[in-house]
Motif scaffolding. Sequence first.
Motif, PDB file in Angstrom:
ATOM      1  N   GLY A 134       0.959  -1.121  -0.201  1.00  0.00           N
ATOM      2  CA  GLY A 134      -0.122  -0.116   0.141  1.00  0.00           C
ATOM      3  C   GLY A 134       0.952   1.359  -0.326  1.00  0.00           C
ATOM      4  N   TYR A 135       1.814   1.124   0.746  1.00  0.00           N
ATOM      5  CA  TYR A 135       2.809   2.279   0.933  1.00  0.00           C
ATOM      6  C   TYR A 135       3.518   2.794  -0.462  1.00  0.00           C
ATOM      7  CZ  TYR A 135       5.780   5.656   2.985  1.00  0.00           C
ATOM      8  OH  TYR A 135       6.458   6.863   3.362  1.00  0.00           O
ATOM      9  N   MET A 137       2.147   1.753  -3.340  1.00  0.00           N
ATOM     10  CA  MET A 137       1.281   2.317  -4.105  1.00  0.00           C
ATOM     11  C   MET A 137       0.954   4.026  -4.004  1.00  0.00           C
ATOM     12  SD  MET A 137      -1.788  -0.349  -3.718  1.00  0.00           S
ATOM     13  CE  MET A 137      -3.216   0.473  -4.668  1.00  0.00           C
ATOM     14  N   GLY A 138       1.471   4.299  -3.041  1.00  0.00           N
ATOM     15  CA  GLY A 138       1.327   5.883  -2.420  1.00  0.00           C
ATOM     16  C   GLY A 138       2.546   6.542  -3.214  1.00  0.00           C
ATOM     17  N   VAL A 139       3.736   5.555  -3.248  1.00  0.00           N
ATOM     18  CA  VAL A 139       4.751   6.165  -4.002  1.00  0.00           C
ATOM     19  C   VAL A 139       4.662   6.500  -5.379  1.00  0.00           C
ATOM     20  CG1 VAL A 139       7.139   5.613  -4.503  1.00  0.00           C
ATOM     21  CG2 VAL A 139       6.295   5.320  -2.118  1.00  0.00           C
ATOM     22  N   ARG A 141       1.772   6.866  -6.629  1.00  0.00           N
ATOM     23  CA  ARG A 141       1.054   8.310  -6.975  1.00  0.00           C
ATOM     24  C   ARG A 141       1.637   9.357  -6.807  1.00  0.00           C
ATOM     25  NH1 ARG A 141      -1.670   3.753  -6.680  1.00  0.00           N
ATOM     26  NH2 ARG A 141      -3.613   3.436  -7.528  1.00  0.00           N
ATOM     27  N   ASP A 142       2.427   9.448  -5.853  1.00  0.00           N
ATOM     28  CA  ASP A 142       3.367  10.647  -5.766  1.00  0.00           C
ATOM     29  C   ASP A 142       4.376  10.866  -6.820  1.00  0.00           C
ATOM     30  OD1 ASP A 142       1.794  10.876  -3.311  1.00  0.00           O
ATOM     31  OD2 ASP A 142       3.437  10.293  -2.150  1.00  0.00           O
ATOM     32  N   THR A 144       7.377   9.740  -7.133  1.00  0.00           N
ATOM     33  CA  THR A 144       8.893   9.640  -6.670  1.00  0.00           C
ATOM     34  C   THR A 144       9.378   8.322  -6.783  1.00  0.00           C
ATOM     35  OG1 THR A 144       7.919   9.079  -4.447  1.00  0.00           O
ATOM     36  CG2 THR A 144       8.272  11.324  -4.806  1.00  0.00           C
ATOM     37  N   GLU A 146      11.060   6.187  -4.656  1.00  0.00           N
ATOM     38  CA  GLU A 146      11.574   5.237  -3.284  1.00  0.00           C
ATOM     39  C   GLU A 146      11.267   3.795  -3.726  1.00  0.00           C
ATOM     40  OE1 GLU A 146       9.802   8.106  -3.012  1.00  0.00           O
ATOM     41  OE2 GLU A 146       9.508   8.416  -0.688  1.00  0.00           O
TER      42      GLU A 146
ATOM     43  N   ASP B  50      -6.441   5.671 -10.847  1.00  0.00           N
ATOM     44  CA  ASP B  50      -5.475   5.746  -9.852  1.00  0.00           C
ATOM     45  C   ASP B  50      -6.108   6.066  -8.629  1.00  0.00           C
ATOM     46  OD1 ASP B  50      -3.417   4.776 -11.404  1.00  0.00           O
ATOM     47  OD2 ASP B  50      -2.601   6.672 -11.844  1.00  0.00           O
ATOM     48  N   GLY B  64      -5.263  -3.797   4.274  1.00  0.00           N
ATOM     49  CA  GLY B  64      -3.798  -3.736   4.211  1.00  0.00           C
ATOM     50  C   GLY B  64      -3.138  -2.750   3.477  1.00  0.00           C
ATOM     51  N   THR B  65      -3.222  -2.601   2.185  1.00  0.00           N
ATOM     52  CA  THR B  65      -2.757  -1.839   1.374  1.00  0.00           C
ATOM     53  C   THR B  65      -3.476  -0.379   1.818  1.00  0.00           C
ATOM     54  OG1 THR B  65      -4.461  -2.260  -0.153  1.00  0.00           O
ATOM     55  CG2 THR B  65      -2.265  -3.276  -0.436  1.00  0.00           C
ATOM     56  N   ALA B  66      -4.484  -0.359   2.342  1.00  0.00           N
ATOM     57  CA  ALA B  66      -5.069   1.006   2.532  1.00  0.00           C
ATOM     58  C   ALA B  66      -4.165   1.553   3.758  1.00  0.00           C
ATOM     59  CB  ALA B  66      -6.636   0.886   2.985  1.00  0.00           C
ATOM     60  N   ILE B  67      -3.953   0.785   4.680  1.00  0.00           N
ATOM     61  CA  ILE B  67      -3.261   1.174   5.740  1.00  0.00           C
ATOM     62  C   ILE B  67      -1.780   1.609   5.333  1.00  0.00           C
ATOM     63  CG2 ILE B  67      -1.828   0.152   7.907  1.00  0.00           C
ATOM     64  CD1 ILE B  67      -4.212  -1.893   8.224  1.00  0.00           C
ATOM     65  N   GLY B  68      -1.205   0.897   4.242  1.00  0.00           N
ATOM     66  CA  GLY B  68       0.024   1.515   3.979  1.00  0.00           C
ATOM     67  C   GLY B  68      -0.205   2.712   3.156  1.00  0.00           C
ATOM     68  N   LEU B  69      -1.246   2.957   2.409  1.00  0.00           N
ATOM     69  CA  LEU B  69      -1.421   4.259   1.587  1.00  0.00           C
ATOM     70  C   LEU B  69      -1.757   5.332   2.771  1.00  0.00           C
ATOM     71  CD1 LEU B  69      -3.628   2.719  -1.110  1.00  0.00           C
ATOM     72  CD2 LEU B  69      -1.668   4.354  -1.668  1.00  0.00           C
ATOM     73  N   GLN B  71      -0.341   5.400   5.667  1.00  0.00           N
ATOM     74  CA  GLN B  71       1.048   5.921   6.186  1.00  0.00           C
ATOM     75  C   GLN B  71       1.764   6.743   5.140  1.00  0.00           C
ATOM     76  OE1 GLN B  71       3.267   2.848   8.102  1.00  0.00           O
ATOM     77  NE2 GLN B  71       1.546   1.451   8.359  1.00  0.00           N
ATOM     78  N   ARG B  72       1.375   6.762   3.928  1.00  0.00           N
ATOM     79  CA  ARG B  72       1.858   7.297   2.978  1.00  0.00           C
ATOM     80  C   ARG B  72       1.352   9.007   2.941  1.00  0.00           C
ATOM     81  NH1 ARG B  72       6.906   7.909   0.019  1.00  0.00           N
ATOM     82  NH2 ARG B  72       6.475   9.408  -1.799  1.00  0.00           N
ATOM     83  N   TYR B  74      -2.203   9.077   2.464  1.00  0.00           N
ATOM     84  CA  TYR B  74      -3.604   9.370   1.469  1.00  0.00           C
ATOM     85  C   TYR B  74      -4.623   8.899   2.339  1.00  0.00           C
ATOM     86  CZ  TYR B  74      -0.928   9.545  -2.578  1.00  0.00           C
ATOM     87  OH  TYR B  74      -0.420  10.130  -3.679  1.00  0.00           O
TER      88      TYR B  74
END
Lengths: 352, 322
Positions: A134-135, A137-139, A141-142, A144, A146, B50, B64-69, B71-72, B74
Amino acid sequence: METYVLLGADGRLSDEPAARDVTPELCRGLYRDMVLARRLDSEAYSLQRQGELGLWLQCLGQEAAQVGSIRAIRDDDPVFPSYRDHAAALCRGIGPEALLAQWRGVRQSGWDPAEHRFGVYTLVLAAQLLHAVGYAMGVQRDGTDEVVLAYFGDGSSSEGEANEAFNWAATVNAPVVFFCQNNQWAISTPTSRQFGAPLHRRAAGFGLATELVDGNDVLAVHAATRRAAETVRRGGGPALVEATTYRMAGHSTSDDPTRYRTEAELDHWRARDPIDRLRTLLDREGWADEAFHADLDAEADALGAETRRVCRAMPDPDPSTMFDHVLPGGSPVLAAQRDGYAAYLASFEDAS
Amino acid sequence: MTTTLSRALTTALHHALETDPKVLVMGQDVGGLGGVFRVTDGLQKDFGPDRVIDTPIAEAGIVGTAIGLAQRGYRPVCEIQFDGFVYPAFNQIVSQLAKMHARTGGAITLPVVIRIPVSGGIGAVEHHSESNEAYFAHTAGLRVVAAATPQDAHWLLRQAIESDDPVIFFEPKCRYWSKGEVADGPDLPMHAARTVRPGGDLTLLTWGSMVETCLAAAAAAEEEGHDLEVVDLRSLAPIDVEALVGAVGRTGRAVVVHEAPVTGGLGGEVAASLAERCFDRLEAPVRRVGGFDVPYPAARLESHYRPDLDRVLDAVDRTLAY
C-alpha cells in the motif's frame, strides 16, 4: 535456481562480476554494522535473563541478511520490518532504548516510523507486507522513486496475507522488494513443513523478479538486494529476494530449540557465521588494521554499556498513558474511563 | 435536495475526491461497474483509475494496502462488497488498523474508512445479510457508525472521511433505494445520537436498517394511543450514552431494536449502560428485540429472523404493561 554467493564460507571472493565492486570501505562498514548488531543482541539477551526484559527475539546469525539488504537501499527508502530485524533497525539509527522498549513492556513500539523510514515491528506475521504494498502504491501516486523494502521470514510466507501481498504487488507493479530471511525454522517448524516448493520459485509464479542468495554472505546479499532494488526503482516491477540464513538462537528467550534441532546442525551453521566470514576476508586482504578493530571493540563496548544503562533506566509508564492515542478524534466513553480510573487510583493515595 | 441513500453516498464520495487529492476509493468492482450497489457509480470516470481503484478480490489486501497508503498520507475509503465478506480482513482491521495509532504512541494516524453494506431484507444468499457491528464496536481504536437516512449517509460519510480516526461505516443495504432530504450541511457531529421522533411513553433505541421499522412501529402505536420516541444511535462506537440516558430518563421505558443476534449484541451494551446510569428512572426492564442466535437464515425465512413492526410492538406492549 543457483544460490548467489560472492564471499564463500572459506572467506574467499568468487569471480562473480559484482565481486569487482567490493571495496575495503564497503567491507569495513558492513562488518562494523554486523558486529554492533551482534553486541546489542547479546546484551539484550542477557538483560532478559536478568529479568530486565520480558522477552527478546535474537537476530543472532542473521546479521548479514539484514545489514547487507538495508545497506543496499537508499536512506530514504521506507522499510517495513517483521520483528527480529534489530540489525536493520540499528542501521536506520534506531538506538537501544527504542529497540528494547517494546520488549521491556513499557511501550508497544519504540520509534517513530516516519523519522527513521522504518516501520514498527509486526508480530502478526505478514501483515506488514500488505502495508508495504500500500505504501508503495502511494509512492507510485506521488511520482517519486523510493523503493519499499519489506522483511519477512520463511514461516510468514505461509500466511495468506503474504501471498495476497505478492499477487497484489505484481498486479499493480508496486515498487517493493520483498526480502525473506529464510532462517530454516519457524519456532519448531522446519521449512520442509512450511512449503512444498521453494519460496523463490513460488515468487516467480506470482510474477515477481527473484533472487536466491546466500544470506550469510553479506556481500552477496548487498549486491543482490541492490540489483533487485534498482530494477524495481526503474519501474521493472516488484522483486523478491530469498536469503538463506539460520536462526542461531531460539525463536525467543522463551523457546527451547534443543527440543527440535541438533547440535550437528548448529555446528554446520557456525562454520558459516556471517561475521567470521567477512573477518577472514578483511584479514586476508589487510583491509582493516588493528586500530580499526580496537576502535570497533570500544564502540561495541560502549553500545553494550549504553544498552544496559538505558534498559534499566526505562521507568514503568504512567497508567493514564494507556488511554492516550486510542482514537485521534477522542471519545467521551474513553475519557470517562480514564477519569474514572484516575479517581479510583487517587482514592488509594487519599487513604494512605 | 431529495435523493436516495445510495446517491447520497455517491455525492459524498464525489465531494471528498474533488476537494481532497489524498482521498482514494478502493475495492472490488468499484471502478467501471460502480460497485455492486452502484454507490461508486461514475467516480472512476471523473477521477481516474489511480484514485478510484479496482482491486484484486482480497479483502485483507484492500484494508492492508489502505493502511500502507494511509501511512503514506492518503485517505483511502475502502468498500467491502458485503458484510459477510469482511472477515478475511479481520486481522488487518482489528490487529493493524485499530491498534496502529496506539502502538506507535500517536506517531501514525490511519484515516481509513471502511464502508460495509450491512444487514438483510433484500432476499440475498448466505453471507450477504449479516449485521456484524458488534465485532467492530468491541474493538478499541475503531469508530463505528451506521447511517439510516440519506442525510446521515451523506454527511456521516463526509465526516468519516475528514476524521483522522479509522471508521467502520455501515450502510443498511435494504435502505439504499429509499429517498430523503439531504441538507446543505451536517446537523450533528459524528458521535451524536439523533432523536428521530419525539415521544413521552417509551424510547425505541435503534440504528441502521431498523430505524425505519421503529418509526413504523411508533406510527402504529400512536393509533393505539402510545407516544413512542425513536432514537437513532448513529454512532455505535463510541455510543452517545449521555443522549440515551437523557431520553430514557424522560420516558422511563426503553426497547433496543437491532438486526444482529441479541447475544453479545450492542443492545446488551445499551441496556447495561441504562441500568448503570438511570436505574432509578426505569419503570420497566430494558427489552431487546433482535435477530435470533442462529446463522442468518435462508432468504425465505428472513422475515421471521429480522425484527419487524409486530415484534417491536410486542416488546413495546410488554414494556408498557410491566
